[in-house]
Write an enzyme that holds these catalytic residues in place. Structure first.
Site, PDB file in Angstrom:
ATOM      1  CD  GLU A   1       3.197  -6.756  13.307  1.00 22.17           C
ATOM      2  OE1 GLU A   1       2.755  -7.255  12.265  1.00 22.17           O
ATOM      3  OE2 GLU A   1       3.555  -7.421  14.291  1.00 22.17           O
TER       4      GLU A   1
ATOM      5  CG  ASP B   1      -2.566  -7.462   6.736  1.00 27.65           C
ATOM      6  OD1 ASP B   1      -2.976  -7.735   5.596  1.00 27.65           O
ATOM      7  OD2 ASP B   1      -1.709  -8.123   7.337  1.00 27.65           O
TER       8      ASP B   1
HETATM    9  O1  F6P Z   1       1.444  -7.625   5.913  1.00 31.12           O
HETATM   10  C1  F6P Z   1       0.888  -7.473   4.674  1.00 31.12           C
HETATM   11  C2  F6P Z   1       0.732  -8.796   3.992  1.00 31.12           C
HETATM   12  O2  F6P Z   1       0.134  -8.577   2.755  1.00 31.12           O
HETATM   13  C3  F6P Z   1      -0.055  -9.828   4.810  1.00 31.12           C
HETATM   14  O3  F6P Z   1      -1.436  -9.710   4.659  1.00 31.12           O
HETATM   15  C4  F6P Z   1       0.481 -11.127   4.276  1.00 31.12           C
HETATM   16  O4  F6P Z   1       0.391 -12.137   5.242  1.00 31.12           O
HETATM   17  C5  F6P Z   1       1.899 -10.813   3.986  1.00 31.12           C
HETATM   18  O5  F6P Z   1       1.979  -9.426   3.746  1.00 31.12           O
HETATM   19  C6  F6P Z   1       2.452 -11.607   2.828  1.00 31.12           C
HETATM   20  O6  F6P Z   1       3.801 -11.342   2.711  1.00 31.12           O
HETATM   21  P1  F6P Z   1       4.743 -11.832   1.526  1.00 31.12           P
HETATM   22  O7  F6P Z   1       4.501 -10.924   0.355  1.00 31.12           O
HETATM   23  O8  F6P Z   1       6.107 -11.699   2.048  1.00 31.12           O
HETATM   24  O9  F6P Z   1       4.337 -13.230   1.190  1.00 31.12           O
END
Ligand code: F6P
Length: 342
Positions: free
Chosen positions: A103, A127
């Site tokens: 997104e 997601d």
């Molecule tokens: O958007 C994908 C995702 O895996 C989400 O499900 C999760 O909230 C986020 O990325 C976690 O991001 P990071 O790796 O920056 O902690």
């Protein structure tokens, strides 16, 4: 033609399979050169890339992560960010840029399109929350991992007659929680789309445990929220895209369950395990189809479009439509899931 490719946002199983497919068709079919920009938009800002060849891509189909690296760098938050990206493309004679992301990255790609950049998007995220496309790659792998974890938790939960609370990813939507919850036979599923009433959840678990020795598995999406003013929640911090850094809801839910029911309750946070490792066969095939679709879209000059899966066909849709609305768990799927709640 010289074509650029970047991977932005959180990594996801299948990214290398997309890059490999882009390079394969670009080099062998179109005779293109592919420039792999490093670390998402950071590589475009700093003119940091490597030339990617079919030879170099050998062995990458089953490899998780991304050989290009990824960051959540937002060029719109950098002084002269758009100009720097434009300069990099012009300097390297890049005719089209393939941006693989979720997104945040795709919204950025759409904004770049509005400023005249020749871009094509590929929807990536475990997601599965990107609108218009029926599926993003990485989702099937995450569901497979989460389902296996839930299955394993059943036996230990039953042995101790405990409640096990499992936190899965899903910041705005509960696709992973709902699919893995159904597939793994969860007792309850908590998702961002449906704010939960902790008191009602506890009552239903109590009914189940009172009826016999029935352990419970509660699957919680990391973005799940209680009804207003019913339960304290962890504090929130923001990343560069303004996204809340999530985590901790399962621990809060588990505390409340133990306090309100007296049942011994344990927490498992699957976290980044869901994003690591090799993609499933489904995701390898989808990623490969997206990669081929993306390079074809570049040659058709479908700027501002994103490849998408619709009725099992790879099509292109406007990026503006894809980022306009998130895709939520459908009422039909939620109704099916809730038939099995305690
Ligand atoms: O958007 C994908 C995702 O895996 C989400 O499900 C999760 O909230 C986020 O990325 C976690 O991001 P990071 O790796 O920056 O902690």
């Amino acid at each position: 033609m010289r074509v650029g490719v970047l991977t932005g946002g959180g990594d996801c199983p299948g990214l290398n399979a997309v890059i490999r497919a882009v390079v394969r068709k670009a080099e062998r079919h179109y005779g293109d050169a592919v420039l792999g920009f490093k670390d998402g938009w950071r590589g475009l800002l700093d003119n940091d890339f490597e030339l990617l060849t079919v030879e170099q891509m050998r062995g990458t189909l089953p490899r998780g992560g991304t050989i290009l690296g990824t960051t959540r760098t937002n060029p719109f938050k950098v002084d002269n960010g758009v100009e720097l990206v434009k300069e990099t493309l012009a300097k390297n004679d890049v005719t089209g840029l393939i941006s693989i992301g979720g997104e945040g990255t795709l919204s950025c790609t759409n904004e770049m399109f509005k400023r005249g950049l020749p871009v094509v998007g590929v929807p990536k995220t475990i997601d599965n929350d990107i609108g218009v496309t029926e599926r993003t790659f990485g989702f099937d792998t995450a569901v497979t991992i989460a389902t296996e974890a839930i299955e394993r938790l059943h036996t230990t939960a039953e042995s101790h007659d405990r409640v096990m609370v499992v936190e899965v990813m899903g910041r705005h939507v509960g696709h992973i929680a709902t699919w893995a919850g159904i597939a793994g036979g969860a007792t309850r599923i908590l998702v961002p789309e449906k704010p939960f009433d902790i008191e009602e959840v506890c009552r239903s678990l109590a009914r189940r445990h009172e009826a016999g020795r029935y352990a419970s598995i509660v699957v919680v999406a990391e973005g799940a929220k209680p009804l207003p003013a019913t339960m304290a929640m962890p504090d929130e911090t923001l990343d560069e895209f303004g996204h809340v850094r999530l985590g901790g809801v399962a621990a809060r839910v588990a505390d409340e369950i133990e306090k309100r029911t007296g049942y011994e309750t344990r927490v498992t946070v699957l976290g980044h395990v869901q994003r690591g490792g090799t993609p499933t066969p489904f995701d390898r095939v989808l990623s490969t189809r997206y990669g081929v679709g993306a390079i074809d879209a570049v040659h058709a000059e479908k700027w501002g479009q994103m490849v998408a899966l619709k009725c099992d066909q790879i099509v292109t849709v406007p990026l503006s439509e894809a980022v306009a609305d998130l895709k939520f768990v459908s009422d039909e799927l939620w109704d099916t899931a809730s038939q099995f709640f305690a």
